[in-house]
Scaffold this motif. Structure first.
Motif, PDB file in Angstrom:
ATOM      1  N   GLU A 125       0.569   4.229  -2.601  1.00 54.41           N
ATOM      2  CA  GLU A 125       0.384   5.634  -2.530  1.00 54.41           C
ATOM      3  C   GLU A 125       1.195   6.564  -2.912  1.00 54.41           C
ATOM      4  N   SER A 141      -7.860   1.448   0.590  1.00 55.65           N
ATOM      5  CA  SER A 141      -7.049   2.483   1.015  1.00 55.65           C
ATOM      6  C   SER A 141      -7.323   4.064   0.169  1.00 55.65           C
ATOM      7  N   CYS A 197       0.920  -1.236   0.354  1.00 51.56           N
ATOM      8  CA  CYS A 197      -0.055  -0.062   0.139  1.00 51.56           C
ATOM      9  C   CYS A 197       0.885   1.316  -0.057  1.00 51.56           C
ATOM     10  N   HIS A 213      -5.693  -1.996  -3.981  1.00 52.14           N
ATOM     11  CA  HIS A 213      -5.997  -1.265  -2.646  1.00 52.14           C
ATOM     12  C   HIS A 213      -7.322  -0.306  -2.687  1.00 52.14           C
TER      13      HIS A 213
END
Length: 122
Positions: free
Chosen positions: A58, A97, A54, A94
């Motif tokens: 990101e 997220s 993640c 993800h």
């Protein structure tokens, strides 16, 4: 970017490298310097190698967003390196997220400003 290329197998190196390139590229004028030192390619390769991370996804999306800001040249270069596809894959992997979704949307929004990228963004 050189450290990222040399240690593509290390998720933490990729995460921190993407974060550093994102920070550096936020300063006006540094975007071109990051791109010139193969930063775009290093980010994309790191994201490809660590789909399940993640943090890599990101920070990678955030860095690509910053690099794509108001530059059709860099937008095209990101697309040619496979950046659009890797952003979409990261967002799919993800979905829960907020950070990956937010940075991915920002990056795709800017990348879609280049006419040649619209079909890739979808």
């Amino acid at each position: 970017a050189a450290g990222m290329t040399a240690h593509v197998e290390a998720a933490k190196v990729q995460e921190q490298g993407c974060a550093a390139l994102w920070n550096v590229s936020m300063r006006a004028g540094n975007e071109a310097k990051v791109a010139d030192c193969t930063g775009i390619e290093a980010i994309v390769e790191g994201m490809k190698a660590h789909k399940k991370s993640c943090g890599v996804q990101e920070h990678g999306c955030g860095a690509l967003w910053s690099l794509s800001w108001e530059s059709t040249v860099r937008q095209r270069r990101i697309a040619m390196a496979g950046g659009i596809e890797v952003i979409v894959k990261g967002m799919k992997a993800h979905q829960r997220s907020c950070g990956v979704q937010e940075q991915g949307c920002r990056a795709l929004g800017d990348l879609s400003c280049h006419d040649g990228n619209i079909a890739r963004v979808g």
